[in-house]
Structures are given as structure tokens and as C-alpha cells.
Design a protein around this motif. Structure first.
Motif, short mmCIF file in Angstrom:
data_model
loop_
_atom_site.label_atom_id
_atom_site.label_comp_id
_atom_site.label_asym_id
_atom_site.label_seq_id
_atom_site.Cartn_x
_atom_site.Cartn_y
_atom_site.Cartn_z
N MET A 1 -13.73 -4.60 -21.28
CA MET A 1 -14.59 -3.97 -20.30
C MET A 1 -15.26 -5.08 -19.46
O MET A 1 -15.69 -6.08 -19.98
CB MET A 1 -15.65 -3.13 -21.04
N SER A 2 -15.35 -4.85 -18.18
CA SER A 2 -15.96 -5.86 -17.32
C SER A 2 -17.47 -5.91 -17.53
O SER A 2 -18.08 -4.97 -18.05
CB SER A 2 -15.66 -5.54 -15.84
N HIS A 3 -18.05 -7.01 -17.11
CA HIS A 3 -19.50 -7.18 -17.23
C HIS A 3 -20.23 -6.12 -16.40
O HIS A 3 -21.28 -5.63 -16.79
CB HIS A 3 -19.93 -8.57 -16.78
N ASN A 5 -19.19 -3.02 -15.68
CA ASN A 5 -19.14 -1.74 -16.39
C ASN A 5 -20.13 -1.71 -17.55
O ASN A 5 -20.78 -0.69 -17.79
CB ASN A 5 -17.73 -1.46 -16.92
N GLU A 6 -20.24 -2.80 -18.27
CA GLU A 6 -21.19 -2.90 -19.38
C GLU A 6 -22.62 -2.78 -18.87
O GLU A 6 -23.46 -2.10 -19.46
CB GLU A 6 -21.00 -4.21 -20.15
N PHE A 7 -22.90 -3.45 -17.75
CA PHE A 7 -24.23 -3.36 -17.14
C PHE A 7 -24.55 -1.92 -16.77
O PHE A 7 -25.65 -1.42 -17.05
CB PHE A 7 -24.30 -4.26 -15.90
N ASN A 8 -23.62 -1.22 -16.13
CA ASN A 8 -23.84 0.17 -15.73
C ASN A 8 -24.08 1.07 -16.95
O ASN A 8 -24.94 1.95 -16.92
CB ASN A 8 -22.64 0.70 -14.93
N ARG A 9 -23.31 0.87 -18.01
CA ARG A 9 -23.46 1.67 -19.21
C ARG A 9 -24.86 1.49 -19.80
O ARG A 9 -25.55 2.45 -20.14
CB ARG A 9 -22.40 1.28 -20.24
N ARG A 10 -25.30 0.25 -19.91
CA ARG A 10 -26.64 -0.03 -20.46
C ARG A 10 -27.75 0.52 -19.57
O ARG A 10 -28.76 1.02 -20.06
CB ARG A 10 -26.83 -1.52 -20.68
N GLN A 13 -28.06 4.25 -20.11
CA GLN A 13 -28.70 4.53 -21.39
C GLN A 13 -30.21 4.30 -21.31
O GLN A 13 -31.00 5.10 -21.79
CB GLN A 13 -28.11 3.66 -22.51
#
Length: 65
Positions: A1-3, A5-10, A13
Motif C-alpha cells: 500500500m502506498s504511503h 493510501n495509508e495516510f488517507n486510511r488513518r 479513522q
């Protein structure tokens, strides 16, 4: 997963969690600051609704109409 996408997920949340605790505070429930463990208080100042602890660890300002 790209950084990104991870930023958006966090971010999603975190935003959802903030919405949940704001609803609880605004409905009159007593919640405590995650940092200092002091109760969060609400205050109205003009167009702002402020939710904060006494020490300022948590400080959220909402614009209300």
C-alpha cells in the motif's frame, strides 16, 4: 500500500473517532482528555463552540451558526 493510501486510511479513522467523541461530549456525557485524563468541558464564545480540557492538551473549536 502506498504511503498516501495509508495516510488517507488513518485520517478517515481519526476523523470518525473525533466525530464519535464530539457527539458524546455534546450530548452531555463526561469524557476525559486522552493526555491528562481531565474532563473535557464545552464553552460557547460567539460563533465558536470550544471543547477542551483545563490544561489545553485537547482543544477543538467548532464554528456554529
Amino acid at each position: 500500500m502506498s504511503h498516501f493510501n495509508e495516510f488517507n486510511r488513518r485520517h478517515k479513522q481519526s476523523f470518525a473517532e473525533q466525530q464519535r467523541w464530539l457527539k458524546k461530549v455534546l450530548s452531555g456525557q463526561t469524557l476525559k482528555c486522552e493526555v491528562c485524563n481531565q474532563p473535557l468541558k464545552t464553552e460557547r464564545s460567539g460563533d465558536l463552540l470550544i471543547v477542551a480540557c483545563n490544561q489545553g492538551c485537547t482543544h477543538v473549536e467548532l464554528t456554529v451558526g
